[in-house]
Motif scaffolding. Structure first.
Motif, PDB file in Angstrom:
ATOM      1  N   THR A 191       0.875  -1.280   0.029  1.00  9.52           N
ATOM      2  CA  THR A 191      -0.040   0.050   0.055  1.00  9.52           C
ATOM      3  C   THR A 191       0.854   1.208  -0.001  1.00  9.52           C
ATOM      4  O   THR A 191       0.344   2.310  -0.054  1.00  9.52           O
ATOM      5  CB  THR A 191      -0.868   0.118   1.188  1.00  9.52           C
ATOM      6  OG1 THR A 191      -0.130   0.035   2.304  1.00  9.52           O
ATOM      7  CG2 THR A 191      -1.982  -1.104   1.161  1.00  9.52           C
ATOM      8  N   ARG A 192       2.213   1.197   0.069  1.00 13.95           N
ATOM      9  CA  ARG A 192       3.088   2.340   0.292  1.00 13.95           C
ATOM     10  C   ARG A 192       2.837   3.274  -1.103  1.00 13.95           C
ATOM     11  O   ARG A 192       2.570   4.361  -1.086  1.00 13.95           O
ATOM     12  CB  ARG A 192       4.270   1.904   0.152  1.00 13.95           C
ATOM     13  CG  ARG A 192       5.578   3.005   0.327  1.00 13.95           C
ATOM     14  CD  ARG A 192       6.983   2.730   0.249  1.00 13.95           C
ATOM     15  NE  ARG A 192       7.266   1.901   1.608  1.00 13.95           N
ATOM     16  CZ  ARG A 192       7.410   0.427   1.643  1.00 13.95           C
ATOM     17  NH1 ARG A 192       7.684   0.076   0.420  1.00 13.95           N
ATOM     18  NH2 ARG A 192       7.801  -0.031   2.567  1.00 13.95           N
ATOM     19  N   ASP A 193       2.752   2.479  -1.997  1.00 14.76           N
ATOM     20  CA  ASP A 193       2.419   3.341  -3.600  1.00 14.76           C
ATOM     21  C   ASP A 193       1.103   3.877  -3.620  1.00 14.76           C
ATOM     22  O   ASP A 193       0.821   5.091  -4.358  1.00 14.76           O
ATOM     23  CB  ASP A 193       3.042   2.431  -4.822  1.00 14.76           C
ATOM     24  CG  ASP A 193       4.422   1.966  -4.622  1.00 14.76           C
ATOM     25  OD1 ASP A 193       5.113   2.728  -4.140  1.00 14.76           O
ATOM     26  OD2 ASP A 193       4.603   1.000  -5.266  1.00 14.76           O
ATOM     27  N   ILE A 194       0.187   3.086  -3.072  1.00 13.55           N
ATOM     28  CA  ILE A 194      -1.336   3.599  -3.090  1.00 13.55           C
ATOM     29  C   ILE A 194      -1.549   4.931  -2.079  1.00 13.55           C
ATOM     30  O   ILE A 194      -2.089   5.897  -2.707  1.00 13.55           O
ATOM     31  CB  ILE A 194      -2.279   2.640  -2.657  1.00 13.55           C
ATOM     32  CG1 ILE A 194      -2.074   1.354  -3.620  1.00 13.55           C
ATOM     33  CG2 ILE A 194      -3.600   3.235  -2.674  1.00 13.55           C
ATOM     34  CD1 ILE A 194      -2.882   0.196  -3.183  1.00 13.55           C
ATOM     35  N   LYS A 195      -0.877   5.124  -1.150  1.00 18.80           N
ATOM     36  CA  LYS A 195      -0.934   6.269  -0.143  1.00 18.80           C
ATOM     37  C   LYS A 195      -0.216   7.548  -1.008  1.00 18.80           C
ATOM     38  O   LYS A 195      -0.655   8.682  -0.880  1.00 18.80           O
ATOM     39  CB  LYS A 195      -0.103   5.935   1.048  1.00 18.80           C
ATOM     40  CG  LYS A 195      -0.837   4.999   1.966  1.00 18.80           C
ATOM     41  CD  LYS A 195      -0.214   4.947   3.421  1.00 18.80           C
ATOM     42  CE  LYS A 195      -0.785   4.033   4.346  1.00 18.80           C
ATOM     43  NZ  LYS A 195      -0.181   3.853   5.551  1.00 18.80           N
ATOM     44  N   GLN A 196       0.816   6.891  -1.572  1.00 14.42           N
ATOM     45  CA  GLN A 196       1.313   8.314  -2.340  1.00 14.42           C
ATOM     46  C   GLN A 196       0.632   8.742  -3.410  1.00 14.42           C
ATOM     47  O   GLN A 196       0.391  10.072  -3.660  1.00 14.42           O
ATOM     48  CB  GLN A 196       2.759   7.947  -2.862  1.00 14.42           C
ATOM     49  CG  GLN A 196       3.868   7.407  -1.940  1.00 14.42           C
ATOM     50  CD  GLN A 196       5.062   7.176  -2.387  1.00 14.42           C
ATOM     51  OE1 GLN A 196       5.292   6.846  -3.764  1.00 14.42           O
ATOM     52  NE2 GLN A 196       6.254   6.961  -1.449  1.00 14.42           N
ATOM     53  N   LEU A 197       0.022   7.919  -4.120  1.00 17.89           N
ATOM     54  CA  LEU A 197      -1.126   8.179  -5.202  1.00 17.89           C
ATOM     55  C   LEU A 197      -2.228   9.223  -4.639  1.00 17.89           C
ATOM     56  O   LEU A 197      -2.705  10.168  -4.988  1.00 17.89           O
ATOM     57  CB  LEU A 197      -1.737   6.920  -5.891  1.00 17.89           C
ATOM     58  CG  LEU A 197      -0.460   6.439  -6.852  1.00 17.89           C
ATOM     59  CD1 LEU A 197      -1.240   5.075  -7.309  1.00 17.89           C
ATOM     60  CD2 LEU A 197       0.059   7.466  -7.868  1.00 17.89           C
ATOM     61  N   ASP A 198      -2.742   8.648  -3.382  1.00 13.56           N
ATOM     62  CA  ASP A 198      -3.549   9.408  -2.685  1.00 13.56           C
ATOM     63  C   ASP A 198      -3.512  10.927  -2.158  1.00 13.56           C
ATOM     64  O   ASP A 198      -4.224  11.845  -2.452  1.00 13.56           O
ATOM     65  CB  ASP A 198      -4.364   8.578  -1.443  1.00 13.56           C
ATOM     66  CG  ASP A 198      -4.876   7.285  -1.563  1.00 13.56           C
ATOM     67  OD1 ASP A 198      -5.560   7.475  -2.925  1.00 13.56           O
ATOM     68  OD2 ASP A 198      -5.138   6.650  -0.861  1.00 13.56           O
ATOM     69  N   HIS A 199      -2.286  11.104  -1.721  1.00 16.23           N
ATOM     70  CA  HIS A 199      -1.649  12.347  -1.320  1.00 16.23           C
ATOM     71  C   HIS A 199      -1.630  13.285  -2.667  1.00 16.23           C
ATOM     72  O   HIS A 199      -1.953  14.434  -2.521  1.00 16.23           O
ATOM     73  CB  HIS A 199      -0.547  12.242  -0.648  1.00 16.23           C
ATOM     74  CG  HIS A 199      -0.530  11.834   0.836  1.00 16.23           C
ATOM     75  ND1 HIS A 199      -1.505  12.350   1.761  1.00 16.23           N
ATOM     76  CD2 HIS A 199      -0.058  10.561   1.348  1.00 16.23           C
ATOM     77  CE1 HIS A 199      -1.324  11.579   3.031  1.00 16.23           C
ATOM     78  NE2 HIS A 199      -0.428  10.533   2.742  1.00 16.23           N
ATOM     79  N   ALA A 200      -1.163  12.683  -3.366  1.00 17.71           N
ATOM     80  CA  ALA A 200      -0.921  13.464  -4.797  1.00 17.71           C
ATOM     81  C   ALA A 200      -2.191  14.056  -5.344  1.00 17.71           C
ATOM     82  O   ALA A 200      -2.412  15.070  -5.732  1.00 17.71           O
ATOM     83  CB  ALA A 200      -0.130  12.586  -5.906  1.00 17.71           C
ATOM     84  N   LYS A 201      -3.130  12.936  -5.238  1.00 14.30           N
ATOM     85  CA  LYS A 201      -4.711  13.349  -5.861  1.00 14.30           C
ATOM     86  C   LYS A 201      -5.088  14.325  -4.916  1.00 14.30           C
ATOM     87  O   LYS A 201      -5.769  15.390  -5.578  1.00 14.30           O
ATOM     88  CB  LYS A 201      -5.435  11.988  -5.991  1.00 14.30           C
ATOM     89  CG  LYS A 201      -6.797  12.215  -6.413  1.00 14.30           C
ATOM     90  CD  LYS A 201      -7.821  11.036  -6.183  1.00 14.30           C
ATOM     91  CE  LYS A 201      -9.103  11.359  -6.604  1.00 14.30           C
ATOM     92  NZ  LYS A 201      -9.942  10.064  -6.571  1.00 14.30           N
ATOM     93  N   ARG A 202      -5.078  14.289  -3.554  1.00 16.01           N
ATOM     94  CA  ARG A 202      -5.587  15.413  -2.948  1.00 16.01           C
ATOM     95  C   ARG A 202      -5.266  16.737  -2.967  1.00 16.01           C
ATOM     96  O   ARG A 202      -5.805  17.610  -3.080  1.00 16.01           O
ATOM     97  CB  ARG A 202      -5.607  14.990  -1.501  1.00 16.01           C
ATOM     98  CG  ARG A 202      -6.425  15.967  -0.463  1.00 16.01           C
ATOM     99  CD  ARG A 202      -6.022  15.446   0.861  1.00 16.01           C
ATOM    100  NE  ARG A 202      -6.444  14.027   1.246  1.00 16.01           N
ATOM    101  CZ  ARG A 202      -5.294  13.303   1.510  1.00 16.01           C
ATOM    102  NH1 ARG A 202      -4.336  13.490   1.666  1.00 16.01           N
ATOM    103  NH2 ARG A 202      -5.906  11.939   1.852  1.00 16.01           N
ATOM    104  N   HIS A 203      -3.829  16.693  -3.215  1.00 15.23           N
ATOM    105  CA  HIS A 203      -3.117  18.089  -3.406  1.00 15.23           C
ATOM    106  C   HIS A 203      -3.380  18.623  -4.772  1.00 15.23           C
ATOM    107  O   HIS A 203      -3.566  19.737  -4.855  1.00 15.23           O
ATOM    108  CB  HIS A 203      -1.670  17.792  -3.201  1.00 15.23           C
ATOM    109  CG  HIS A 203      -1.139  17.314  -1.880  1.00 15.23           C
ATOM    110  ND1 HIS A 203       0.247  16.897  -1.511  1.00 15.23           N
ATOM    111  CD2 HIS A 203      -1.743  17.601  -0.619  1.00 15.23           C
ATOM    112  CE1 HIS A 203       0.303  16.551  -0.320  1.00 15.23           C
ATOM    113  NE2 HIS A 203      -1.048  17.269   0.459  1.00 15.23           N
TER     114      HIS A 203
END
Length: 809
Positions: free
Chosen positions: A106-118
Motif C-alpha cells: 500500500t506504500r505506493d497507493i498512499k502516495q497516489l492518494d496524497h498526490a490526488k488530494r494536493h
C-alpha cells in the motif's frame, strides 16, 4: 450441614442440621407397643453403621494414590502450556510478516492518494484565483461605469471567494488582490454616497433629485458593503427628508406651540404618503425606511417639544397639556397600527410590559368607563379619549417629553379634589343627614361614590400620561383627600354623645316604659351613624382595590412606594368609632334601668312574680334600637355582629356590677333576680334577630360570650341563695360554682347575703384556707388576688369600708 445438603440433597432425618436425637427416638417408638420391635430397629441401625464404615474405609484407601496422580497431571499440563506458547509465537511472527507485506503493497497507493488530494486542492485554488482575478477586474470596470445592478451580485461572489484565500494572505499576489477588493469596496461606498448626495442634497429644502434604478441598485450594493455605508445613506436621506419639518416648526413659529400640535402629526402623515408614492420601491423592504422616518420624526419632535416647553413653561395649562398629550398618544397608537417597531431595537424606547389579567372590580371596562363618570371639568380635553394600548412599542416615544410638566396636572387634581371635598361638606350641611330608610338597609353616602369615580378618572388619565413619578405624586394626593374625607365627611358628622341624664328619680325609672326621659340618639341619628359606618366600610374595601390598581398601573420599580395602609386604618377607626357610638347609646339607655335594679329593696321582696320593671325597660330599649341598627347595617352584616358582641361585652359586666350593688338580698329576692337574669339572658341570645320576621341563628362567637357572661351572673345568684351554714360547704360551693379565687368577689357575695362583719371575717379566713395552692413559679394570672392579707390589713380595710358607708348614708 447446609452446603452439603445443597450439594447432596437427602430426606434422611439423620442428615438434617437441626437433628434432635430425642425427637428421632420418639418418632421411631411413638407408643409402648412399638417397643416390641426394638431389636429389629437396633439391627437396622447397626447394619447402617457397618455400611458407613465400609464406605469411609474405601474412600480413605482411595486417597493413597492421589498425590502421585496429581504430580503426573501437573507435568502433563506444563507440557501442554509450552506447546501452546510455541504456537502463539509462531502465529505472531506470521502476523508481523503479513503486516510488513501489506505496508509494502500500500506504500505506493498512499502516495497516489496524497498526490490526488494536493492536485485537487491546487486545481480548486487556481480556479478560485482565476475567478477572483477576473472578478476584481470586472468589479473595478463596473464600478467606474456605475453598473450597480451587476456589481451587487458580483461583489458578493468576490467576497465569498476571497474568504477561501484567508490562509494564503502571505503570498504577495493574493494579498494584492485582497487589497484591490477592499479598495473597490471603499470606492463603491464613496461613490454611492456621492450619488445619493447629488440626488438628495442636504442643503436646502427642495429635492433636486428623485428615485432612479441606479440608486435602487446602489442600495443593493450597500447591503453588501460595510454596514456604516447603509447607515450613512439612511441617516442622510432621513435628515434631508425632515429638513423641511425643522424649518416649518421652528421654536419661534406659531405652529410650534402645543395648541397646534395636530399640524406636526398631519405633516408627517403627508410626508409618509409622499415617500411611499415616490421612493417606496427605491430602498429594499428590509430597510423599513417608512418606519425609520416616522421614528426619527418622533425623536426630533420630542426634543423640539421639550425645548419649547422648557422655554414657555409658565404658559402651560392643564387643558392645553391634556390636549397635547391626547393628540400625541393618538398618534403613537396610529404608529403602532402601521408599523411593527422592529427599528426600535436600539433600546431608545422600552416596550411596556403587558400587565396580567386582573379580577379587581375597581376598574371594570376602563375603555368606556368615562361615559358614566361625574365630570368635574366640562371640557372634553380634560381626559384622553383613547386609552393607552398596553402592547404599543411606540408608547412614550413622543409623549415622554410631557412627563416633566405633569406637575401642572397633579396640581390641578389637587385643587379639584379640594373643591370636591368642600362641595361634599356644603351639600351635607345643606341637605342634612340621610332620611331613615330601613327597608333598603343603610345607604352609603352618595359623595363616597362620587369621590372614587373621580379617583378612577384621575388614575386612568395619569396612567395614560405616565407610569412613573407622576403616579406616585397622584397617589399622595389621593391619600391626602381620603384622610380629609374620613375626618371631614364621616367622623365630622358623627352625632355627639350627651351625658345629661340628671333629674331622674327611682320612681320614674321603675315606671319607665318608652324611655323618653333617657338621653339617647334619635332615629335619624341612628340611621346617620349606620350610614357613616356603611360608607366607611365601602371606602375601606374600595381603597384596598384602589391600591391594587395603582400598583398595576405604576412602574414595577415604584410599586413599593404605593401604600394606602394608613388611609385604610383611618376608615377602620371611623368604623370602630361608629360601632362604639351605637353601643354606648344602647348601653346608656339601659343604665337607668340597671340603676333602678340596684336601688330596689331586695330584702323586702315577698314573692316571685313576673319579670321586674327594669327588665322590661331594658328589653324595650333593645327592641327599639337593635332592629333599626340591624336594618340599616343589612349590607354589612359582619359589623352588625361586631356591634352585638361589643354590646354584650359592655352590658353583661355592667349588669353583674349592678348585681353586686343589690344588697342585702333575701332568698325570695335572689329568686326574683335569678328569674330576671334568665329573662335578660334569653333576650340577649335572641338580640341579633330580635324584632325580625326572618329568624337567624346568632353567630357562635356572640352566643358564647352571652352564655358565659350571663351564666356567671346566674351562678352568683345561686351562691347568694345557698345557705351559709355550715361555712365550709358554702365556701366549697362558691369555689365550685364560680371558680373565682378573688377575695373581692367573695366579699361582695357576703355583702349581698347581708352577713355581719364577724361572720364575714371568719368566712374570709376559711375561704383563703380552702383556696387551691397557687402554681409553682410565682407570678401567674391571679396570684395577687389569692394572697391573703394580714389581720392588721384586714381590720384596716374593714374600718375604711365602714367609714365610707357612713359617709354615703
Amino acid at each position: 450441614f447446609a452446603p452439603s445438603l445443597q450439594v447432596f440433597p437427602s430426606q434422611d432425618p439423620l442428615d438434617r442440621a437441626d437433628f434432635n436425637a430425642v425427637e428421632y427416638i420418639n418418632a421411631l417408638f411413638p407408643t409402648e407397643q412399638s417397643l416390641a420391635n426394638i431389636d429389629e430397629v437396633v439391627n437396622k441401625i447397626r447394619l447402617k453403621i457397618r455400611r458407613l464404615d465400609d464406605n469411609i474405609r474405601t474412600v480413605v484407601r482411595g486417597q493413597t494414590n492421589v498425590g502421585q496422580d496429581g504430580r503426573q497431571a501437573l507435568e502433563e499440563a506444563q507440557k501442554a502450556i509450552q506447546q501452546l506458547f510455541g504456537k502463539i509465537k509462531d502465529i505472531k511472527d506470521k502476523a508481523e510478516k503479513s503486516e510488513q507485506m501489506v505496508k509494502e503493497i500500500t506504500r505506493d497507493i498512499k502516495q497516489l492518494d496524497h498526490a490526488k488530494r494536493h492536485l485537487t486542492t491546487s486545481i480548486t485554488t487556481l480556479n478560485h484565483l482565476h475567478m477572483l482575478a477576473g472578478g476584481v477586474d470586472s468589479l473595478e470596470a463596473m464600478t467606474r461605469r456605475r453598473q450597480y445592478g451587476e456589481v451587487a451580485n458580483l461583489l458578493q461572489g468576490v467576497v465569498n471567494v476571497l474568504e477561501h484565500f484567508n490562509k494564503y494572505m502571505g503570498i504577495p499576489q493574493i494579498r494584492q488582490l485582497s487589497e484591490r477588493v477592499k479598495a473597490a469596496q471603499n470606492e463603491l461606498g464613496q461613490q454611492i454616497l456621492a450619488d445619493f448626495e447629488e440626488a438628495f442634497p442636504s442643503q436646502g429644502t427642495k429635492r433636486t433629485g428623485g428615485p432612479s434604478n441606479v440608486l435602487r441598485d446602489a442600495c443593493l450594493v450597500a447591503n453588501v458593503l460595510d454596514p456604516r455605508i447603509k447607515q450613512e445613506i439612511i441617516k442622510k436621506f432621513i435628515k434631508q427628508h425632515l429638513s423641511e419639518y425643522l424649518v416649518l416648526f421652528q421654536e419661534n413659529q406659531d405652529v410650534a406651540w402645543l395648541d397646534k400640535i395636530d399640524r406636526r402629526y398631519a405633516w408627517i402623515k403627508r410626508q409618509l404618503v409622499d415617500y411611499e408614492e415616490k421612493y417606496g420601491r427605491m430602498f429594499p423592504p428590509e430597510w423599513c425606511m417608512t418606519e425609520r422616518i416616522a421614528v426619527e420624526f418622533c425623536h426630533v419632535t420630542r426634543a423640539e417639544l421639550s425645548k419649547i416647553m422648557r422655554t414657555r413653561a409658565k404658559e402651560i395649562e392643564v387643558k392645553l397639556l391634556l390636549f397635547a398629550i391626547q393628540r400625541t398618544t393618538n398618534f403613537e397608537g396610529l404608529l403602532a397600527k402601521r408599523f411593527s417597531g422592529s427599528t426600535l431595537a436600539d433600546g431608545t424606547v422600552k416596550k411596556p410590559e403587558v400587565p396580567p389579567p386582573s379580577t379587581n372590580p375597581f376598574l371594570e371596562d376602563e375603555t368606556g368607563a368615562e361615559t358614566d363618570e361625574i365630570v368635574i371639568e366640562k371640557s372634553d380635553t380634560d381626559k384622553p379619549k383613547k386609552p393607552k394600548v398596553p402592547d404599543n412599542p411606540f408608547h412614550g416615544i413622543v409623549s415622554k417629553c410631557f412627563e416633566p410638566h405633569l406637575y401642572v396636572y397633579i396640581e390641578s387634581q389637587d385643587k379639584n379634589l379640594g373643591e370636591l371635598i368642600d362641595r361634599f361638606v356644603a351639600d351635607f350641611k345643606a341637605q342634612g343627614p340621610p332620611k331613615p330608610n330601613v327597608d333598603e338597609g343603610g345607604a352609603v353616602l352618595p359623595s363616597c361614590a362620587d369621590l372614587f369615580v373621580y379617583y378612577k378618572k384621575c388614575m386612568v388619565q395619569c396612567s395614560q400620561l405616565s407610569t412613573g413619578e407622576p403616579m406616585i405624586a397622584l397617589t399622595t394626593i389621593f391619600q391626602k383627600y381620603l384622610r380629609e374625607y374620613a375626618w371631614k365627611i364621616l367622623s365630622g358628622n358623627l352625632p355627639k354623645t350627651t351625658s345629661s341624664s340628671g333629674g331622674l328619680t327611682i320612681t320614674s325609672l321603675l315606671k319607665e316604659k318608652e324611655g323618653s326621659e333617657v338621653a339617647k340618639f334619635t332615629l335619624e341619628e341612628l340611621c346617620l351613624i349606620c350610614s357613616i359606618l356603611s360608607t366607611a366600610e365601602y371606602c375601606l374595601a374600595t381603597t384596598q382595590q384602589l391600591e391594587e390598581k395603582l400598583k398595576e398601573k405604576v412602574d414595577a420599580s415604584l410599586m413599593e412606594r404605593i401604600n394606602l395602609t394608613g388611609e385604610m386604618d383611618t376608615f377602620s377607626i371611623v368604623i370602630s368609632n361608629s360601632i362604639q357610638l351605637l353601643v354606648q347609646d344602647l348601653d346608656a339607655a339601659c343604665d337607668p334601668a340597671l340603676t333602678a335594679m340596684s336601688k330596689m329593696q331586695w330584702q323586702n321582696v315577698e314573692h316571685v312574680g313576673d319579670q321586674s320593671p327594669y327588665v322590661t325597660s331594658v328589653i324595650l330599649h333593645i327592641k327599639q334600637n337593635v332592629p333599626i341598627i340591624r336594618d340599616n347595617l343589612a349590607s354589612t352584616r359582619k359589623y352588625f355582629t361586631q356591634f352585638c358582641i361589643k354590646f354584650a361585652n359592655s352590658f353583661i359586666p355592667k349588669f353583674i356590677n349592678h348585681l353586686f350593688k343589690c344588697k342585702p338580698i333575701s332568698m325570695v329576692g335572689a329568686e326574683q333576680l335569678l328569674l330576671d337574669t334568665h329573662s335578660l339572658k334569653m333576650v340577649l341570645l335572641d338580640l341579633p334577630s330580635i324584632g325580625s320576621q326572618v329568624v337567624r341563628k346568632a353567630p357562635a362567637s356572640y352566643t358564647k360570650i352571652v352564655v358565659k357572661g350571663m351564666t356567671r351572673a346566674e351562678m352568683i345568684l345561686k351562691v347568694v341563695m345557698a345557705p351559709h351554714e355550715p361555712p365550709v360547704v358554702f365556701v366549697d360551693n362558691y369555689i365550685k360554682l364560680l371558680a373565682d379565687c378573688s377575695t373581692d368577689t367573695f366579699q361582695k357575695i357576703l355583702d349581698m347575703k347581708g352577713l355581719k362583719r364577724s361572720e364575714q371575717s371568719s368566712m374570709l379566713d376559711l375561704f383563703r384556707l380552702r383556696l387551691p395552692a397557687p402554681p409553682p413559679g410565682g407570678d401567674s394570672g391571679g396570684s395577687l388576688s389569692l394572697s391573703a392579707p394580714t389581720p392588721e390589713q384586714e381590720s384596716s380595710r374593714i374600718r375604711k369600708l365602714e367609714k365610707l358607708i357612713k359617709k354615703r348614708l
